[in-house]
Design a protein around this motif. Sequence first.
Motif, PDB file in Angstrom:
ATOM      1  N   ALA A 151      69.648  74.163  60.950  1.00  0.00           N
ATOM      2  CA  ALA A 151      70.984  73.439  60.929  1.00  0.00           C
ATOM      3  C   ALA A 151      71.455  73.319  59.438  1.00  0.00           C
ATOM      4  O   ALA A 151      70.654  73.350  58.564  1.00  0.00           O
ATOM      5  N   LEU A 154      71.089  68.424  58.754  1.00  0.00           N
ATOM      6  CA  LEU A 154      70.160  67.717  59.519  1.00  0.00           C
ATOM      7  C   LEU A 154      70.328  66.238  59.281  1.00  0.00           C
ATOM      8  O   LEU A 154      70.098  65.575  58.354  1.00  0.00           O
ATOM      9  N   GLN A 158      63.362  68.056  63.185  1.00  0.00           N
ATOM     10  CA  GLN A 158      63.192  69.223  63.516  1.00  0.00           C
ATOM     11  C   GLN A 158      61.610  69.621  63.612  1.00  0.00           C
ATOM     12  O   GLN A 158      61.002  69.263  62.824  1.00  0.00           O
ATOM     13  N   ASN A 163      61.492  75.651  60.037  1.00  0.00           N
ATOM     14  CA  ASN A 163      62.537  74.686  60.096  1.00  0.00           C
ATOM     15  C   ASN A 163      63.306  74.839  58.998  1.00  0.00           C
ATOM     16  O   ASN A 163      62.879  74.995  57.497  1.00  0.00           O
ATOM     17  N   ALA A 165      66.911  73.711  57.080  1.00  0.00           N
ATOM     18  CA  ALA A 165      68.323  72.606  56.962  1.00  0.00           C
ATOM     19  C   ALA A 165      68.840  72.883  55.397  1.00  0.00           C
ATOM     20  O   ALA A 165      68.122  72.650  54.365  1.00  0.00           O
ATOM     21  N   CYS A 168      69.763  67.528  54.113  1.00  0.00           N
ATOM     22  CA  CYS A 168      69.237  66.639  55.033  1.00  0.00           C
ATOM     23  C   CYS A 168      69.523  65.269  54.560  1.00  0.00           C
ATOM     24  O   CYS A 168      68.747  64.747  53.705  1.00  0.00           O
ATOM     25  N   GLN A 173      61.189  67.335  58.883  1.00  0.00           N
ATOM     26  CA  GLN A 173      60.727  68.452  59.461  1.00  0.00           C
ATOM     27  C   GLN A 173      59.224  68.536  59.572  1.00  0.00           C
ATOM     28  O   GLN A 173      58.380  68.181  58.722  1.00  0.00           O
TER      29      GLN A 173
END
Length: 195
Positions: A151, A154, A158, A163, A165, A168, A173
């Motif tokens: 992403a 985020l 996740q 993971n 991002a 965030c 995560q």
Amino acid sequence: CSPVQIPWGSHTWDVFGFNLGILWSDTPKMYGLGLGSLAMATRDDMIGLQLSGFCNWATKDVIGWRTTLGANITFGTTYGVDMGAFGYRTGDFWGWDTEFLGSYQKNIWGVGIGGLINLTTEQSYGCTIGVGGNMAKIAYGCQIGGIFNFAQELHGAQIGVVNFAKECPWGFQIGIVNIIMENVIPVLPIVNASF
């Protein structure tokens, strides 16, 4: 078998009730129950239940339940349940989506379960679960991926082996490798978070 249908010329008629296609069914609008051995095409809105062997196609919006062994394709917005091998939507999806291979949509609100990948080009609200992984530009809620989650932004959780991002604003995560690029410590094993 469209365009040979009973009554003759009914491929140009809207269907309100029951639509049975021996091979291929093609209607402007379909409101009700549609059954097709190979495929069902709706050139306008589809509201109801649609079951086919290999493809459910709607040029505009879908409201209801579609099931196929092949692809569920929509060029409008889908509200309801889609089940099949692959989901392709140029618009938004609202509801529950279960696809053996995966799905592609602009935005999703609800639950998306894909065998390989769930790809959302804009925003994901709710939960996407992919045996392979999940990708969304902005993820609100959770992404659960067997291998990876991605992403750009985020807002939630996740859970996967890897993971990623870019940013965030809030969330966490859980995985073997967790990356939040704009965090003070961008890469952490087991857990990475930003609140």
